[in-house]
Design a protein around this motif. Structure first.
Motif, PDB file in Angstrom:
ATOM      1  N   SER D 161      37.656  22.366  16.175  1.00 60.74           N
ATOM      2  CA  SER D 161      36.248  22.029  16.447  1.00 60.74           C
ATOM      3  C   SER D 161      35.612  21.247  15.309  1.00 60.74           C
ATOM      4  CB  SER D 161      35.439  23.301  16.692  1.00 60.74           C
ATOM      5  OG  SER D 161      35.198  23.971  15.468  1.00 60.74           O
ATOM      6  N   ARG D 162      36.164  21.392  14.099  1.00 67.26           N
ATOM      7  CA  ARG D 162      35.642  20.732  12.893  1.00 67.26           C
ATOM      8  C   ARG D 162      34.217  21.179  12.557  1.00 67.26           C
ATOM      9  NH1 ARG D 162      39.710  16.895  11.078  1.00 67.26           N
ATOM     10  NH2 ARG D 162      41.483  17.900  12.056  1.00 67.26           N
ATOM     11  N   LEU D 163      33.851  22.349  13.036  1.00 66.80           N
ATOM     12  CA  LEU D 163      32.533  22.911  12.759  1.00 66.80           C
ATOM     13  C   LEU D 163      32.697  24.366  12.347  1.00 66.80           C
ATOM     14  CD1 LEU D 163      30.611  21.578  15.890  1.00 66.80           C
ATOM     15  CD2 LEU D 163      30.356  20.775  13.534  1.00 66.80           C
ATOM     16  N   GLY D 164      31.779  24.843  11.493  1.00 63.67           N
ATOM     17  CA  GLY D 164      31.849  26.241  11.119  1.00 63.67           C
ATOM     18  C   GLY D 164      30.828  26.597  10.066  1.00 63.67           C
ATOM     19  N   VAL D 165      30.954  27.846   9.591  1.00 64.23           N
ATOM     20  CA  VAL D 165      30.117  28.306   8.489  1.00 64.23           C
ATOM     21  C   VAL D 165      31.051  28.761   7.356  1.00 64.23           C
ATOM     22  CG1 VAL D 165      28.176  28.908   9.995  1.00 64.23           C
ATOM     23  CG2 VAL D 165      29.950  30.624   9.490  1.00 64.23           C
ATOM     24  N   CYS D 166      30.517  29.416   6.343  1.00 67.07           N
ATOM     25  CA  CYS D 166      31.302  29.718   5.150  1.00 67.07           C
ATOM     26  C   CYS D 166      32.595  30.475   5.484  1.00 67.07           C
ATOM     27  CB  CYS D 166      30.476  30.475   4.113  1.00 67.07           C
ATOM     28  SG  CYS D 166      29.877  32.092   4.637  1.00 67.07           S
ATOM     29  N   ARG D 167      32.466  31.409   6.433  1.00 70.86           N
ATOM     30  CA  ARG D 167      33.611  32.183   6.902  1.00 70.86           C
ATOM     31  C   ARG D 167      34.741  31.278   7.405  1.00 70.86           C
ATOM     32  NH1 ARG D 167      35.229  33.737  11.855  1.00 70.86           N
ATOM     33  NH2 ARG D 167      35.692  35.903  12.283  1.00 70.86           N
ATOM     34  N   ASP D 168      34.402  30.253   8.149  1.00 75.80           N
ATOM     35  CA  ASP D 168      35.403  29.368   8.725  1.00 75.80           C
ATOM     36  C   ASP D 168      35.992  28.442   7.667  1.00 75.80           C
ATOM     37  OD1 ASP D 168      34.824  30.224  11.529  1.00 75.80           O
ATOM     38  OD2 ASP D 168      32.869  29.447  10.972  1.00 75.80           O
ATOM     39  N   PHE D 169      35.129  27.960   6.756  1.00 75.80           N
ATOM     40  CA  PHE D 169      35.631  27.142   5.652  1.00 75.80           C
ATOM     41  C   PHE D 169      36.646  27.951   4.835  1.00 75.80           C
ATOM     42  CE2 PHE D 169      32.652  23.368   4.972  1.00 75.80           C
ATOM     43  CZ  PHE D 169      32.081  23.424   6.237  1.00 75.80           C
ATOM     44  N   ALA D 170      36.324  29.217   4.610  1.00 70.24           N
ATOM     45  CA  ALA D 170      37.219  30.071   3.821  1.00 70.24           C
ATOM     46  C   ALA D 170      38.521  30.345   4.574  1.00 70.24           C
ATOM     47  CB  ALA D 170      36.515  31.383   3.473  1.00 70.24           C
ATOM     48  N   HIS D 171      38.421  30.565   5.872  1.00 66.04           N
ATOM     49  CA  HIS D 171      39.643  30.802   6.655  1.00 66.04           C
ATOM     50  C   HIS D 171      40.566  29.587   6.633  1.00 66.04           C
ATOM     51  CE1 HIS D 171      37.759  34.225   9.272  1.00 66.04           C
ATOM     52  NE2 HIS D 171      38.314  34.686   8.172  1.00 66.04           N
ATOM     53  N   LEU D 172      39.980  28.408   6.742  1.00 60.37           N
ATOM     54  CA  LEU D 172      40.812  27.203   6.703  1.00 60.37           C
ATOM     55  C   LEU D 172      41.457  27.033   5.347  1.00 60.37           C
ATOM     56  CD1 LEU D 172      39.258  24.127   8.529  1.00 60.37           C
ATOM     57  CD2 LEU D 172      41.491  25.165   8.846  1.00 60.37           C
ATOM     58  N   MET D 173      40.651  27.210   4.297  1.00 56.86           N
ATOM     59  CA  MET D 173      41.162  27.064   2.933  1.00 56.86           C
ATOM     60  C   MET D 173      42.309  28.048   2.693  1.00 56.86           C
ATOM     61  SD  MET D 173      40.841  25.534  -0.010  1.00 56.86           S
ATOM     62  CE  MET D 173      42.037  25.879  -1.329  1.00 56.86           C
ATOM     63  N   ALA D 174      42.122  29.290   3.075  1.00 60.95           N
ATOM     64  CA  ALA D 174      43.162  30.304   2.871  1.00 60.95           C
ATOM     65  C   ALA D 174      44.404  29.988   3.701  1.00 60.95           C
ATOM     66  CB  ALA D 174      42.628  31.691   3.221  1.00 60.95           C
ATOM     67  N   SER D 175      44.207  29.496   4.906  1.00 56.37           N
ATOM     68  CA  SER D 175      45.352  29.186   5.770  1.00 56.37           C
ATOM     69  C   SER D 175      46.175  28.049   5.185  1.00 56.37           C
ATOM     70  CB  SER D 175      44.853  28.803   7.175  1.00 56.37           C
ATOM     71  OG  SER D 175      44.160  29.878   7.772  1.00 56.37           O
ATOM     72  N   PHE D 176      45.492  27.032   4.696  1.00 55.75           N
ATOM     73  CA  PHE D 176      46.208  25.910   4.096  1.00 55.75           C
ATOM     74  C   PHE D 176      47.011  26.382   2.878  1.00 55.75           C
ATOM     75  CE2 PHE D 176      42.989  22.407   5.578  1.00 55.75           C
ATOM     76  CZ  PHE D 176      43.392  22.611   6.876  1.00 55.75           C
ATOM     77  N   ALA D 177      46.372  27.186   2.036  1.00 51.61           N
ATOM     78  CA  ALA D 177      47.053  27.665   0.835  1.00 51.61           C
ATOM     79  C   ALA D 177      48.313  28.457   1.211  1.00 51.61           C
ATOM     80  CB  ALA D 177      46.106  28.528   0.004  1.00 51.61           C
ATOM     81  N   ARG D 178      48.167  29.395   2.108  1.00 48.89           N
ATOM     82  CA  ARG D 178      49.320  30.216   2.500  1.00 48.89           C
ATOM     83  C   ARG D 178      50.423  29.356   3.126  1.00 48.89           C
ATOM     84  NH1 ARG D 178      45.945  35.150   5.463  1.00 48.89           N
ATOM     85  NH2 ARG D 178      44.641  35.648   3.651  1.00 48.89           N
ATOM     86  N   ALA D 179      50.007  28.359   3.928  1.00 50.07           N
ATOM     87  CA  ALA D 179      51.010  27.496   4.557  1.00 50.07           C
ATOM     88  C   ALA D 179      51.805  26.723   3.509  1.00 50.07           C
ATOM     89  CB  ALA D 179      50.334  26.529   5.533  1.00 50.07           C
TER      90      ALA D 179
END
Lengths: 260, 260, 260, 260
Positions: D161-179
């Protein structure tokens, strides 16, 4: 019950890769690990770390080219059958701190999405009988079919497709339990009597102040399980996690009873 | 049954946007549209196009600022109640070409994912009774709760959450039918007796060479439905599709019976 | 370009099953079907129905035991290369009624979920150049990898995994187009020059009052495509839909150019 | 930086419900909790348990009718800005046992699905600079929009969706790092300078033998964060988890700097 466990795995790693193994039997009150040995090709295992909740251990190795892994263990399982039907469900505020996270949804157990279903289907049943009813539901409604799911299949996927393997049965069972406010964790194990022999996945639910094993597949007796590790779902208890690319060439797991 | 239908919609479009309306009653053998009038603010509707399967019509308008839409229709519904229990299910090869696509999954009806469930649950029931059993299952297992779903909710989502509104009940019903090899399409309609009054979504299944209405919500009698349009799922029958941004300020739908 | 097309399929049906084939070349202005022949084992095809949008045809057959299907076609493709960059995008209200549904999301093209991404990435580009940019994005960002997706993979799945085959490239392309308000449909085709030879899936976008072919995979020239059928996504253009269980034993597709 | 934190929450619980609060500032080397007080209506908090990884604490309370909660804290944050660009990424086998699970995907961080994207986009960047590039990507490509996501939104949803709030930004950041093989956990915090004031969610990544804060939203300085708790994703760090039904009536969070 005295079990002899033998595992032989052949993998091919086109490029060197770090590999985390979780195939060693845990030392626990109801299963005495008498002796075991993990052999990783010609090399030594790199390093061993504790598993989740301090249960069992994981071993790092370096995969490179054709790698043969073997594991041998002798374990005495002394696990009296317990009837969980009449055990009380703990009030959430009474849970130990380390147990609380097993109330949450996880990658493959979207327990948050099953709340209405679980309430409607199992809401009227009290105590451990609720968990028994959940296991019976999973056993009755799910078809066990090798190849019907893969490593990306979640509890929601299995609930819809009604097909899966032990991993999916366990994910559904754990999701239902959590949706009802009962902590649940996945457990990997060697299972005496499992046909065909393979790594097994079952569930532990928190009742009456302790963890209790539940196997919604009913494919092997609880008394013959030798646990390896625990975690929130399949991602925590994978028997092998490869940081890179690896391909299974062959896999053999045998569990033999010695005291019959 | 003679019905008087009144619709008043107030929307705000911060920037001019093309809007596709699908709110006009279709002229069909079992519902005689006596007269109707669509009014779109001060302007004229832009253009009218036929609906899916040539049923009903859609009207393009230009939304700009505060826009008031009103629709008035007088329709005589003459739809004898038909019992579908004993109607035969067509063999797929006998379906008309235009009916075949209603066997496929669609955006909100992932019928391909329900095959094992449908086979296990309804596989032993023959003919139209199978569809009746599906509607009863949806009515029995789903909770009807305003606000429990939104425009992105699919049949799989509703199957898991066990909550939804008419749209979700219809998606599940259509998905089950398709998974059993029975063509099904969604239908938008005005529904006499629906409380609170609103646009309604139901399903038509293809049995015995024709389409037959099924309402798994049981919220309004089939005899009092004035159909608007049909399609694969909610995306095809949305009463308003905005190509841009628009916000509902108020919505009023009333359906009054005149011949009592 | 004169093409000789040969298809040989061997399937095993453990129980008799209805099968819908969509492998016959469509008769269209830019591709003259000179002759073709579909042979289904010893038996006759059951019945032929028109394809979506009246393009091409589908044939029902009865699968039973080991079934050999063969198809031979001779087709003259005369499709001048057209540059779509400068073609105008139609205003939605100007679309023909039959084209409107190709604006909607479908089972495997969740175009509704890509709106912000498409607006941010392609919003500043006008006309057909927007569609060219979309095809280039798909070609550049996606990895083409046999086996990386399956029949359940959607455009969203492919957008996340960044891996797929022609089907996934086409789903993404169609989803992006629809999210930008440009009608798009999937097209199945035989493709001269495709390596390895196989059924191909591409996209048609509606620009300047007509459908225009786009192949985001760039694996075969547009001039050498012999189209089979069209539809909303892979579900509509599947070359074989089995109402029951069937297993592929072998599949051979060859496309030979005769006029060189 | 000395911060005064005030939280006032009004909730309504139609029926008595157990509630787990995670709103208390953690005592940590880089943030000295000078004093704090949690008040729960007229009653006493039930019980306090340690948070994930032994960081911070969670408090159980009993929600009943209208409940007012207030929290006051005085905390001295002494967190020197650290540039993570040049910090080395640990080899997985060198990770402490307790850090290993932060390599896994979780309920809202499906890191397993981002591997190809992460490899293609960030694979060429070494060390901490890789994580900086990920945070910049999230900041650049995501739109921050209140109301664009809800408690069920996952990293995959936000990526699409390319939209979100702090929670979603953090989830993406964490997912990228783990990947990319870098452990990452979510952190809840009070954030000085955040507008509008609210609970904040950021990420910690494991680099060079320790956890380092990353805020992909860039909405508040790292130096002014007072951490509450950590966990695998939003499910672990929710400031309030209700075992039953509760409705927020009002929520006020203020963070004031005292030493300016």
């Amino acid at each position: 019950m005295r079990l002899n466990i033998e595992v032989d795995l052949d993998y091919h790693f086109p490029e060197p890769a770090d590999v985390l193994l979780a195939i060693e039997v845990a030392q626990l009150p109801d299963q005495l690990l008498i002796e075991d040995r993990l052999t990783v090709g010609a090399s030594q295992p790199l390093r061993t770390v504790a598993g989740e909740d301090g249960i069992g251990r994981r071993t790092w190795m370096r995969g490179e080219g054709l790698s043969h892994l073997s594991y041998r263990a002798l374990v005495e399982v002394d696990r009296p059958a317990t009837a969980i039907e009449s055990l009380p469900i703990a009030s959430p505020p009474d849970l130990p701190a380390a147990v609380v996270p097993y109330l949450w949804p996880s990658r493959y157990c979207e327990s948050d999405r099953f709340e209405a279903f679980v309430d409607k289907t199992f809401g009227a049943i009290a105590g451990g009988a609720k968990l028994v009813a959940m296991a019976e539901w999973v056993k009755r409604e799910m078809g066990y079919a090798a190849g019907s799911s893969d490593s990306t299949t979640t509890a929601v996927d299995a609930f819809v497709s009604r097909l899966g393997v032990c991993r999916d049965f366990a994910h559904l069972m754990a999701s239902f339990a959590r949706a009802a406010g009962v902590p649940a964790r996945l457990v990997s194990a060697y299972a005496w009597g499992l046909k065909p022999p393979d790594f097994h996945a079952i569930v532990e639910v928190w009742l009456d102040g302790g963890w209790h094993l539940v196997d919604a597949t009913c494919l092997a007796p609880i008394e013959g399980l030798a646990r390896i590790g625990v975690g929130r779902d399949a991602t925590d208890i994978a028997f092998m996690t490869i940081f890179g690319v690896g391909e299974m060439r062959s896999q053999r797991v045998t569990v033999t009873r010695l005291d019959e």
